[in-house]
Design an enzyme around this catalytic site. Structure first.
Site, short mmCIF file in Angstrom:
data_model
loop_
_atom_site.label_atom_id
_atom_site.label_comp_id
_atom_site.label_asym_id
_atom_site.label_seq_id
_atom_site.Cartn_x
_atom_site.Cartn_y
_atom_site.Cartn_z
N GLU A 1 106.29 110.58 -27.58
CA GLU A 1 107.65 109.73 -28.22
C GLU A 1 108.96 110.56 -28.32
O GLU A 1 109.99 110.32 -28.01
CB GLU A 1 107.30 109.00 -29.29
CG GLU A 1 106.39 107.80 -29.02
CD GLU A 1 107.39 106.69 -28.11
OE1 GLU A 1 108.35 106.76 -28.01
OE2 GLU A 1 106.49 105.66 -27.45
N GLU B 1 110.39 112.08 -24.98
CA GLU B 1 111.09 111.07 -24.41
C GLU B 1 112.26 110.64 -25.25
O GLU B 1 113.28 110.34 -24.32
CB GLU B 1 110.07 109.74 -24.53
CG GLU B 1 108.97 109.76 -23.41
CD GLU B 1 107.99 108.42 -23.31
OE1 GLU B 1 107.08 108.30 -22.66
OE2 GLU B 1 108.41 107.42 -24.25
N GLU B 2 112.60 110.65 -26.55
CA GLU B 2 113.54 110.12 -27.04
C GLU B 2 114.68 111.32 -27.19
O GLU B 2 115.76 111.02 -27.07
CB GLU B 2 113.40 109.34 -28.42
CG GLU B 2 112.59 108.27 -28.35
CD GLU B 2 112.39 107.68 -29.80
OE1 GLU B 2 112.81 108.13 -30.63
OE2 GLU B 2 111.65 106.57 -29.74
#
Length: 281
Positions: free
Chosen positions: A168, A171-172
């Protein structure tokens, strides 16, 4: 192409020689709890399927079978209604199949319920300057609230907690990290689709520092001084955020120890991770 129609065997399920049984005209696999699993794969019309199912159910009753699980792929959606009309109920569904169940005995139904929880993660990432990695989201509950928060997300099926946290963050923000430990977790009920949610706050160590935000979901991302993050009105107004912020602040000063992970093997031989406080061993 094999046929789902087979001759009826007179042997009880537990006495039949093959793990992949052919009982009661429908192919079944015996489970570990006195039940059977039916994986219908071959196309058939309901006027063929229903007599097979009824004959199978009759034989399973005689054999003392308890729970019956029928898995129908999406290509056989025409068999869902006939199965329900025979007394089966929905258990769960995935993108490509529906699972239906039936409890045969005149005793309380002990079939396990569908999965009750989702698993979420929040990532506490702090650099050597005591700055934490925070984002503002374009969508969802935090849209237009001007709140800086930790990167968060949901673990995928089969994905480890620590792996989900690393993914995560990448990805962010495009920041590479490594897992350190779980600092806290919470349980909340009636979340997505009425399920309960287990949310794990993971501490990650940054392996890179240059942020490249995910344009589709992230409005902004930055490294923010820890004190500034904790001073946000939203953080102080909401109890769960306030507790997590205090825990992360204590950890940043080495006044707190979380749960590290150790790869282990379950009793069924499956890979797992055990989380524990190493200072207490």
């Amino acid at each position: 192409m094999s046929s789902p129609i087979t001759s009826t065997s007179s042997l009880p399920i537990r006495e039949q020689p093959s793990i992949f049984q052919q009982v009661g005209l429908l192919k079944v696999v015996e489970d570990s709890y006195g039940g059977v699993k039916v994986d219908v794969e071959e196309p058939m019309d309901s006027d063929v399927y229903v007599p097979l199912l009824r004959a199978s159910m009759s034989q399973w009753r005689q054999q003392g079978v308890k729970g019956v699980w029928i898995k129908l792929p999406i290509k056989l959606a025409n068999l869902v209604e006939p199965t329900v009309k025979e007394g089966f109920r929905y258990h769960h569904a995935e993108s490509d199949y529906l699972m239906l169940v039936y409890w045969i005995p005149e005793t309380p139904d002990t079939l396990p319920a569908n999965a009750s929880h989702t698993v979420g993660i929040g990532a506490f990432v702090m650099n050597d300057n005591r700055e934490v990695l925070v984002v503002q989201e374009k969508n969802g509950a935090f849209r237009d609230k001007d709140v800086w928060k930790f990167p968060t997300g949901v673990a995928n099926q089969g994905e480890d907690i620590w792996t989900a946290a690393i993914r995560e963050v990448k990805e962010e923000t495009d920041i590479d990290t490594e897992f350190v430990e779980i600092l806290a977790f919470s349980q909340t009920h009636m979340k997505f689709c009425g399920k309960s949610d287990l949310f794990f706050v993971c501490m990650l160590r940054p392996l890179s520092l240059d942020i490249n935000k995910q344009d589709s979901e992230i409005k902004a991302a930055q490294w923010m001084p820890t004190e500034e993050y904790m001073a946000q009105p939203y953080i102080n107004k909401h109890e769960s955020f306030k507790y997590v912020a205090k825990i992360c602040s204590s950890k940043s000063r080495n006044h707190y120890s979380g749960l590290c992970s150790v790869p282990t093997m379950s009793s069924s031989g499956k890979k797992s991770f055990t989380y524990f406080n190493k200072l207490q061993l």
